[in-house]
Design an enzyme around this catalytic site. Structure first.
Site, short mmCIF file in Angstrom:
data_model
loop_
_atom_site.label_atom_id
_atom_site.label_comp_id
_atom_site.label_asym_id
_atom_site.label_seq_id
_atom_site.Cartn_x
_atom_site.Cartn_y
_atom_site.Cartn_z
N GLU A 106 1.88 1.73 -9.35
CA GLU A 106 2.97 2.63 -8.92
C GLU A 106 4.30 1.88 -8.80
OE1 GLU A 106 1.38 4.53 -5.35
OE2 GLU A 106 0.48 6.08 -6.60
N ASP A 161 -7.84 9.25 -5.57
CA ASP A 161 -6.91 8.93 -4.48
C ASP A 161 -7.17 9.74 -3.21
OD1 ASP A 161 -4.86 7.85 -3.08
OD2 ASP A 161 -3.26 8.90 -4.13
N GLU A 207 -3.40 12.20 4.67
CA GLU A 207 -2.43 12.50 3.62
C GLU A 207 -2.81 13.76 2.84
OE1 GLU A 207 -1.93 9.36 0.73
OE2 GLU A 207 -0.70 10.61 -0.58
C1 BDP Z 1 -1.29 7.23 -2.45
C2 BDP Z 1 -0.09 7.54 -1.62
C3 BDP Z 1 1.03 6.55 -1.76
C4 BDP Z 1 0.47 5.14 -1.60
C5 BDP Z 1 -0.62 4.91 -2.61
C6 BDP Z 1 -1.36 3.59 -2.41
O1 BDP Z 1 0.36 8.83 -1.98
O2 BDP Z 1 1.99 6.84 -0.79
O3 BDP Z 1 1.46 4.18 -1.74
O4 BDP Z 1 -1.61 5.88 -2.49
O5 BDP Z 1 -2.46 3.63 -1.88
O6 BDP Z 1 -2.36 7.84 -1.80
O7 BDP Z 1 -0.87 2.55 -2.79
#
Ligand code: BDP
Length: 649
Positions: free
Chosen positions: A232, A305, A333
């Protein structure tokens, strides 16, 4: 002979008395315990952090090899002074919280206010809440905390911040809790203008070595680093043509002389395959055996996720030569933020049905903690913090037992004499709540059909031109005129191949795939018959309906339990449960109206047909400007919610 035994016993008692009393354990005992006298006994042959509790005459004896074990023994005695004698030791040596706290005080995916860490005031001023936090964690056996977000600011490694971190470490140390930090792989470039962060460049390895020396001079028992790399948009070794193993090992070598570890996250999904669910496995499995012994690969429980339900990540079974740990998400989340009751112990024990705890070196939970009065926002979310710690200690504990512990200690007015039927109604709310969320959000294996960005409400129709396809719901639900679901079988993306036999064949076959994962692995025709005898379309409608009625039922049960619940919690939770029920209807209406565009089938009898047309449902735009803390009051301002009040009778 007798003399020998007596001498040996005397020697043993000498050994067991040769240490001063564990002071934190004694202090906690004096503060909280009202029963018979307790003696601490030093028993060097016991395992680290383990404890035993027994009775000797009228006194209790807590034995342990170390002070932390003694402290855990005290908390255990406080929880239960009946089942004695007993001996316990933790299932995982490392039991960590991961805070996604930013240095500016915000918390990524946090719904309990701002960060508990007041970085501006540290190191001079130390909030008394740090001590409360340490105690709450020690009470459930958490022994490590990663203080900052995995999307890490390089600043955390600046000297000024390290001094602040050291102050927190001082507060936590007496409670057996070590501090760890998330680090940004490009830190040497950002903090000290190095031209590169290439893990094989000598200046980079020196930089990290010196940084590790600096950290340990301030915090001698520092735990180590957590790293999100090449994920990301975060920097990582692959930016310099190196592998995850090169990056992780370089950091591990800097920490090794001091006894520190690296937790390297496997949450990566650069599109090396058309199916996101396969990518972490594809990137990491070939690296098995290439990591140094003080590296642990930290893997999210599922391959995508933190969805309300996912199958376990097949990566857990694919790296036998490498230490692995699981990452759960305690913060909700994807399960209703601070507004929904979703007790997560059943989700985590479900994971352990597939992945043996003994195959893991450690366990981490993304914290749901902030600076709100109760530290968790929704008072009921405290049960998830508790559950995470308790399962990290003993993954065999039943969700019911964990829920009971928490309800008894936190929810009920002491001595309230709650009738059994009302108590079991409450308990049942906790135990069914995660499944209820699955039902009204994403039943039968659906996943990631959330509104773009805030992951709170439904948006299965979402289409943002130019967005990554795997950030859009259609990528996951694949609805069309024929059916619904992602084909991950051998005739589709073949993600099933990453699972071992016989599970692989079971998942691959539409008739044997567990129905809770059906739409995760199969594109199922709308009229396909499920085990219930219903068609897919009808079953989908029934599941959404069931989710809604369960959530509505929670409002009723909570009302019934009012005389027995701590009054300061009752109104707050009642409001959140009303929001939850309204949200459940919103999810059902939005998803069913949308999927019906494809199935073109009527709503079956017993399912209340949504009254709002799809176009109107699409216009619901949550006024959540700060996604981190959508309060019930904010949500209530949504017209749709107001027009469908929770039925409580
Ligand atoms: C996702 C989240 C994000 C996190 C990412 C992570 O939406 O905010 O930074 O995972 O785990 O669930 O790195």
């Amino acid at each position: 002979m007798n003399r020998l035994i007596i001498m040996a016993a005397a020697l043993l008692s000498l050994v067991s008395c040769s240490r001063p009393e564990p002071s934190t354990a004694r202090r906690e005992l004096d503060r909280l315990w009202k029963g018979s006298p307790v003696e601490f006994r030093h028993t060097p042959e016991m395992k680290a952090e383990a404890f035993g509790i027994e009775r000797e005459g009228h006194k209790f004896v807590i034995s342990s090899a170390d002070d932390t074990g003694a402290l855990y023994g005290v908390y255990s005695l406080l929880r239960d002074s009946m089942q004695i004698p007993r001996e316990e030791s933790p299932a995982f040596p490392l039991r960590l919280l991961n805070h996604w706290d930013n240095l500016d005080g915000t918390v990524e995916r946090g719904y309990a206010g701002h960060s508990l860490w007041d970085w501006d005031a540290l190191p001079d001023s130390v909030s008394p809440r740090y001590l409360d936090y340490a105690r709450e964690n020690a009470r459930i056996g958490i022994n490590g905390t990663v203080l900052n977000n995995v999307n890490a600011s390089p600043q955390i490694l600046s000297h000024d911040y390290l001094v602040k971190v050291a102050r927190l470490a001082d507060v936590f140390r007496p409670y057996g809790i070590k501090v760890y930090l998330s680090v940004n792989f490009a830190s040497p470039m950002v903090l000290d203008s190095l031209p590169t962060a290439d893990p094989l460049a000598a200046e980079v390895t020196d930089w990290w070595k010196n940084k590790a020396d600096e950290i340990y001079s301030l915090i001698p028992d520092f735990g180590g680093f957590l790293v999100k790399a090449n994920s990301e948009g975060q920097p990582g070794p692959m930016d310099f043509g190196r592998s995850h193993a090169d990056g992780a090992n370089m950091l591990a070598r800097a920490l090794k002389p001091h006894g520190g570890i690296v937790m390297w996250r496997a949450f990566v999904y650069s599109p090396i395959d058309a199916d996101r669910a396969k990518q972490a496995y594809m990137e990491f499995q070939p690296l098995d055996g290439k990591f140094d012994p003080n590296v642990i690969i930290q893997i999210k429980n599922g391959p995508i996720d933190f969805q309300p339900r996912e199958p376990y990540s097949p990566l857990f079974g694919a790296m036998p030569q490498t230490d692995r740990m699981v990452e759960f998400q305690v913060t909700q989340e994807y399960l209703g933020h601070a507004n929904h009751l979703a007790f997560l112990a059943p989700m985590w024990t479900e994971f352990f049905e597939y992945v043996k705890p003994s195959s893991l070196t450690a366990i981490a939970g993304v914290a749901n903690i902030g600076d709100s009065d109760n530290m968790t926002g929704n008072p009921l979310a405290g049960a998830n913090w508790h559950a995470f710690g308790r399962l990290a200690w003993d993954p065999q504990l039943s969700p019911a037992r964990i829920a009971r512990e928490w309800i008894d200690a936190n929810l009920l007015i002491p001595g309230s004499n709650i009738p059994d039927s009302i108590y079991s109604g409450l308990l049942d709310m906790f135990l069914t709540s995660r499944e209820a969320v699955v039902d009204y959000m994403m039943p039968l294996g659906l996943h990631h059909i959330f509104a773009f960005g805030h992951h709170y409400g439904p948006e299965p129709w979402c289409d943002i031109p130019g967005a990554r396809p795997d950030w859009l719901p259609k990528y996951y639900h694949c609805a069309d005129r024929q059916g619904l679901g992602f084909n991950r079988t051998t005739s589709g993306s073949n993600a099933v191949e990453q699972y071992p036999e016989p599970l692989r064949s079971q998942l691959n076959d539409i008739d044997t795939c567990p129905e809770e994962f059906l739409l995760w692995f199969h594109h199922v025709p709308w009229t396909h018959r499920l085990k219930s005898g219903h068609t897919l379309w009808d079953e989908l409608c029934y599941r959404y309906e069931r989710g809604v009625s369960t959530a509505e039922d929670y409002c009723r049960r909570w009302e019934e339990a009012r005389p027995y619940i701590r009054p300061e919690l009752h109104a707050d939770v009642a409001e959140r449960l009303r929001t939850q029920a309204a949200d459940a209807r919103w999810w059902k209406d939005a998803c069913l109206q949308y999927f019906r565009e494809y199935s073109r089938l009527p709503y079956p009898t017993g399912v209340t047909a949504p009254v709002q047309p799809l176009e109107q449902l699409k216009r619901i735009n949550l006024p959540i400007t700060n996604f981190e803390s959508p309060t019930p009051a904010l949500l209530d301002s949504v017209r749709y919610h107001k027009s469908t009040p929770c039925r409580t009778s």
